[in-house]
Design a protein around this motif. Structure first.
Motif, PDB file in Angstrom:
ATOM      1  N   LEU A   1      -9.799  12.149   3.720  1.00 22.00           N
ATOM      2  CA  LEU A   1      -8.713  11.386   4.330  1.00 22.00           C
ATOM      3  C   LEU A   1      -8.141  12.175   5.507  1.00 22.00           C
ATOM      4  O   LEU A   1      -7.440  13.169   5.313  1.00 22.00           O
ATOM      5  CB  LEU A   1      -7.617  11.105   3.294  1.00 22.00           C
ATOM      6  N   ASN A   2      -8.539  11.797   6.687  1.00 18.53           N
ATOM      7  CA  ASN A   2      -7.996  12.443   7.878  1.00 18.53           C
ATOM      8  C   ASN A   2      -7.899  11.419   9.005  1.00 18.53           C
ATOM      9  O   ASN A   2      -8.233  10.241   8.814  1.00 18.53           O
ATOM     10  CB  ASN A   2      -8.843  13.662   8.292  1.00 18.53           C
ATOM     11  N   GLU A   3      -7.481  11.829  10.146  1.00 17.48           N
ATOM     12  CA  GLU A   3      -7.293  10.919  11.284  1.00 17.48           C
ATOM     13  C   GLU A   3      -8.580  10.152  11.601  1.00 17.48           C
ATOM     14  O   GLU A   3      -8.578   8.939  11.775  1.00 17.48           O
ATOM     15  CB  GLU A   3      -6.861  11.724  12.534  1.00 17.48           C
ATOM     16  N   THR A   4      -9.726  10.851  11.635  1.00 17.76           N
ATOM     17  CA  THR A   4     -10.989  10.226  12.021  1.00 17.76           C
ATOM     18  C   THR A   4     -11.388   9.139  11.038  1.00 17.76           C
ATOM     19  O   THR A   4     -11.916   8.098  11.415  1.00 17.76           O
ATOM     20  CB  THR A   4     -12.118  11.297  12.063  1.00 17.76           C
TER      21      THR A   4
ATOM     22  N   PHE B   1     -12.749   4.065  -7.255  1.00 21.89           N
ATOM     23  CA  PHE B   1     -12.754   5.249  -6.389  1.00 21.89           C
ATOM     24  C   PHE B   1     -12.018   6.383  -7.082  1.00 21.89           C
ATOM     25  O   PHE B   1     -11.040   6.160  -7.779  1.00 21.89           O
ATOM     26  CB  PHE B   1     -12.078   4.912  -5.055  1.00 21.89           C
ATOM     27  N   GLN B   2     -12.523   7.578  -6.880  1.00 24.04           N
ATOM     28  CA  GLN B   2     -11.852   8.754  -7.432  1.00 24.04           C
ATOM     29  C   GLN B   2     -11.272   9.524  -6.246  1.00 24.04           C
ATOM     30  O   GLN B   2     -12.002   9.774  -5.273  1.00 24.04           O
ATOM     31  CB  GLN B   2     -12.901   9.584  -8.176  1.00 24.04           C
ATOM     32  N   ILE B   3      -9.990   9.865  -6.321  1.00 20.83           N
ATOM     33  CA  ILE B   3      -9.372  10.592  -5.191  1.00 20.83           C
ATOM     34  C   ILE B   3      -8.910  11.953  -5.677  1.00 20.83           C
ATOM     35  O   ILE B   3      -8.143  12.054  -6.632  1.00 20.83           O
ATOM     36  CB  ILE B   3      -8.161   9.814  -4.612  1.00 20.83           C
ATOM     37  N   GLU B   4      -9.431  12.991  -5.093  1.00 18.62           N
ATOM     38  CA  GLU B   4      -9.053  14.378  -5.459  1.00 18.62           C
ATOM     39  C   GLU B   4      -8.932  15.186  -4.181  1.00 18.62           C
ATOM     40  O   GLU B   4      -9.838  15.113  -3.328  1.00 18.62           O
ATOM     41  CB  GLU B   4     -10.142  15.046  -6.318  1.00 18.62           C
ATOM     42  N   GLN B   5      -7.919  15.967  -4.067  1.00 16.31           N
ATOM     43  CA  GLN B   5      -7.746  16.907  -2.956  1.00 16.31           C
ATOM     44  C   GLN B   5      -8.000  16.260  -1.598  1.00 16.31           C
ATOM     45  O   GLN B   5      -8.739  16.786  -0.764  1.00 16.31           O
ATOM     46  CB  GLN B   5      -8.680  18.111  -3.132  1.00 16.31           C
ATOM     47  N   GLY B   6      -7.485  15.069  -1.421  1.00 19.58           N
ATOM     48  CA  GLY B   6      -7.615  14.400  -0.127  1.00 19.58           C
ATOM     49  C   GLY B   6      -8.999  13.836   0.143  1.00 19.58           C
ATOM     50  O   GLY B   6      -9.329  13.497   1.274  1.00 19.58           O
ATOM     51  N   ILE B   7      -9.840  13.769  -0.876  1.00 15.86           N
ATOM     52  CA  ILE B   7     -11.181  13.195  -0.688  1.00 15.86           C
ATOM     53  C   ILE B   7     -11.313  11.958  -1.569  1.00 15.86           C
ATOM     54  O   ILE B   7     -11.000  12.001  -2.765  1.00 15.86           O
ATOM     55  CB  ILE B   7     -12.290  14.217  -1.048  1.00 15.86           C
ATOM     56  N   VAL B   8     -11.773  10.859  -0.980  1.00 15.04           N
ATOM     57  CA  VAL B   8     -11.997   9.624  -1.756  1.00 15.04           C
ATOM     58  C   VAL B   8     -13.495   9.561  -2.039  1.00 15.04           C
ATOM     59  O   VAL B   8     -14.310   9.595  -1.123  1.00 15.04           O
ATOM     60  CB  VAL B   8     -11.641   8.369  -0.929  1.00 15.04           C
ATOM     61  N   ALA B   9     -13.855   9.455  -3.327  1.00 11.36           N
ATOM     62  CA  ALA B   9     -15.285   9.400  -3.658  1.00 11.36           C
ATOM     63  C   ALA B   9     -15.615   8.073  -4.338  1.00 11.36           C
ATOM     64  O   ALA B   9     -14.932   7.656  -5.271  1.00 11.36           O
ATOM     65  CB  ALA B   9     -15.645  10.552  -4.577  1.00 11.36           C
ATOM     66  N   GLN B  10     -16.632   7.416  -3.825  1.00 10.66           N
ATOM     67  CA  GLN B  10     -17.166   6.250  -4.534  1.00 10.66           C
ATOM     68  C   GLN B  10     -18.379   6.758  -5.304  1.00 10.66           C
ATOM     69  O   GLN B  10     -19.301   7.344  -4.729  1.00 10.66           O
ATOM     70  CB  GLN B  10     -17.600   5.162  -3.552  1.00 10.66           C
ATOM     71  N   ILE B  11     -18.360   6.542  -6.628  1.00 11.97           N
ATOM     72  CA  ILE B  11     -19.452   7.080  -7.446  1.00 11.97           C
ATOM     73  C   ILE B  11     -20.442   5.963  -7.721  1.00 11.97           C
ATOM     74  O   ILE B  11     -20.077   4.902  -8.228  1.00 11.97           O
ATOM     75  CB  ILE B  11     -18.902   7.674  -8.748  1.00 11.97           C
ATOM     76  N   ARG B  12     -21.682   6.192  -7.364  1.00 11.23           N
ATOM     77  CA  ARG B  12     -22.727   5.174  -7.556  1.00 11.23           C
ATOM     78  C   ARG B  12     -23.777   5.687  -8.518  1.00 11.23           C
ATOM     79  O   ARG B  12     -23.806   6.863  -8.855  1.00 11.23           O
ATOM     80  CB  ARG B  12     -23.456   4.922  -6.235  1.00 11.23           C
ATOM     81  N   ARG B  13     -24.695   4.816  -8.880  1.00 11.49           N
ATOM     82  CA  ARG B  13     -25.900   5.275  -9.571  1.00 11.49           C
ATOM     83  C   ARG B  13     -27.072   4.846  -8.714  1.00 11.49           C
ATOM     84  O   ARG B  13     -27.204   3.676  -8.359  1.00 11.49           O
ATOM     85  CB  ARG B  13     -26.008   4.696 -10.981  1.00 11.49           C
TER      86      ARG B  13
END
Ligand code: G3H
Length: 487
Positions: free
Chosen positions: A481-484, A129-141
């Motif tokens: 990444l937030n409450e929801t 997972f890549q985490i930047e600016q409060g966003i978690v991204a799973q990178i797929r192909r």
């Protein structure tokens, strides 16, 4: 769509290039027939691939990478069970020596396993997972859709799998048309495709490309065109697609690879590598050496060494032990090569080796042409056969100019024992071609290396990791990444 279609339509008769002696002389031998699809049937096969993809919702594009790998492994076991018959069909259909046909088969199996390993690595990466600016991204192909796949006659198995396999394993669905010379050998694999992959994932059509493929492109249902063949055909097919800008093309095309033998070369080595580079499988390789520039001070030595080495090559039937030169599968080829030789002779070149240029039925004895110059067709045309044009030069700048002016840009070989001279050539040459070989012939292998070309020689990059990337797109699943989203 997973079914063998019963056939009542037209058929194509397959003549083996392997000649048999008859009362009227050497004749090609009929070894089989295959059905020729109509445009309508080809379109039905395309529709089966479209339905199996189902806009990315099909069983195959949504299957986990591990399960897709399992299907491919199962297919590979079944393919290995068919080895002997496939190898013999390669030999009979295209005249490749038995030893080289075995190599082609083994190399294809190795390629499949290397691709599986590379995909496991890519898959491991995507579960990071890549985490930047409060966003978690799973990178797929993710897959691209429906792939129309066409392989060449010279490596009908290996080159086909170089595109078919990565396209398949990335979750795309396929329409596969084997080459005109090299169709029968795929027949033993059809059942394995049927047993190992979901219905409609691999669809095979037989027939004349010129008759059936244009309609497939015009339908707009092909998302990726992959072809190992001529740049002219690739350009024509691409233009037929209604959304050509949206079409991805992965292409391995024409080449006119040059060798440069400098005044500081080990000429013996240059000779032995030129024989391999120019005459393996009778020069019928996109990667073959197709023109040799030799410094004027080394020409005599090079030509006498080359003539002697070519004279020692064994000519014969593909099943004979130690044979290097075999009959050619394309019926028009002997006359075409003879035309190139005649044209070169009219402009002042000679066939400098004994027995050179002699042809009968499907046999062509290699011709070394010297001195070749820019007024001859063979200076620019890709001969794809056993003709070696040799050009004398005085200044290395002439060889760089040749490559700059060329419409091709696949590979070059430099033969020199002077490190400074070699180093000075590498930079200008690596910007003209996609692979510079030092003191060795041009070749594609090892198959895990990136394989591409500049100008009219390629589009996209093949070989293991690059091919997996070429037949897929990076996609992200991004979660803020937030409450929801905290669960
Ligand atoms: O014709 C193109 C083939 O990929 C050549 O492969 O250089 O390993 O013979 P090779």
């Amino acid at each position: 769509d997973g079914e063998m279609r019963p056939w009542q339509g037209a058929t194509h008769t397959v003549y083996s290039p392997v000649a048999v002696k008859t009362a009227e002389g050497y004749k090609r031998k009929v070894i089989g027939t295959y059905p020729v699809c109509t445009e309508k049937e080809a379109k039905e096969a395309l529709d089966a691939a479209v339905a199996a993809y189902d806009n990315g919702r099909g069983q195959w594009p949504t299957m986990s990478v591990q399960n897709r790998i399992q299907c491919v492994e199962q297919f590979t076991h079944k393919m290995i069970d068919q080895k002997e018959i496939v190898v013999k069909l390669i030999m009979w259909e295209i005249g490749k020596s038995y030893a080289d046909s075995v190599k082609e088969f083994d190399r294809t199996v190795e390629y499949i396993y290397a691709t599986i390993d590379a995909l496991k690595d890519i898959d491991r990466d995507s579960s990071r997972f890549q985490i930047e600016q409060g966003i978690v991204a799973q990178i797929r192909r993710s897959p691209l859709g429906v792939v129309l796949c066409m392989g060449p006659f010279n490596y009908p198995l290996n080159e086909t799998f170089t595109t078919l396999l990565p396209a398949l394993i990335m979750g795309n669905t396929l329409l596969f048309k084997p080459p005109k010379h090299g169709t029968l050998l795929h027949y033993p694999l059809l059942q394995a495709f049927k047993e190992c992959f979901p219905k409609g994932v691999v669809n095979t059509i037989y027939g004349r490309g010129a008759t059936i493929v244009p309609a497939l492109m015009q339908s707009g249902k092909v998302n990726v065109l992959t072809l190992i063949g001529s740049s002219k055909v690739a350009d024509e097919l691409k233009k037929l697609h209604p959304k050509v800008n949206r079409l991805r093309a992965i292409l391995g095309l024409d080449a006119k690879n040059a060798a440069i033998v400098t005044e500081n070369a080990d000429v013996k080595l240059a000779v032995s590598e030129t024989v391999l580079g120019a005459l393996s499988f009778n020069g019928q390789r996109c990667t073959a050496l197709k023109i040799v520039f030799v410094h004027r001070s080394r020409v005599d030595e090079f030509l006498s060494g080359l003539s002697e080495a070519v004279g020692k090559l064994k000519y014969g039937m593909p099943w004979e032990k130690g044979v290097s030169l075999t009959p050619l599968p394309e019926p028009h080829k002997p006359a075409y090569l003879q035309d190139l030789i005649t044209d070169a002779a009219a402009h002042g070149a000679e066939v400098v080796n004994e027995g050179g240029g002699a042809t009968f039925e499907s046999f062509v004895y290699p011709a070394i042409l010297y001195p070749v110059n820019k007024h001859m067709r063979v200076y620019r045309e890709e001969q794809f056969g056993p003709v070696i044009p040799v050009v004398p030069f005085d200044d290395l700048e002439e060889t760089i100019e040749y490559l700059i002016e060329s419409t091709h840009g696949q590979q070059v070989s430099i033969f020199s024992n002077d490190a400074a001279e070699t180093a000075a050539l590498i930079d200008p040459l690596v910007n003209q071609v996609s692979r510079v070989n030092i003191n060795c012939q041009c070749q594609r292998g090892p198959d895990t290396f990136p394989f591409t070309g500049r100008k009219d020689s390629a589009e996209g990059t093949l070989s293991v990791v690059d091919a997996l990337r070429s037949f897929s797109i990076r996609s992200l699943v991004a979660t803020k990444l937030n409450e929801t989203n905290k669960h």
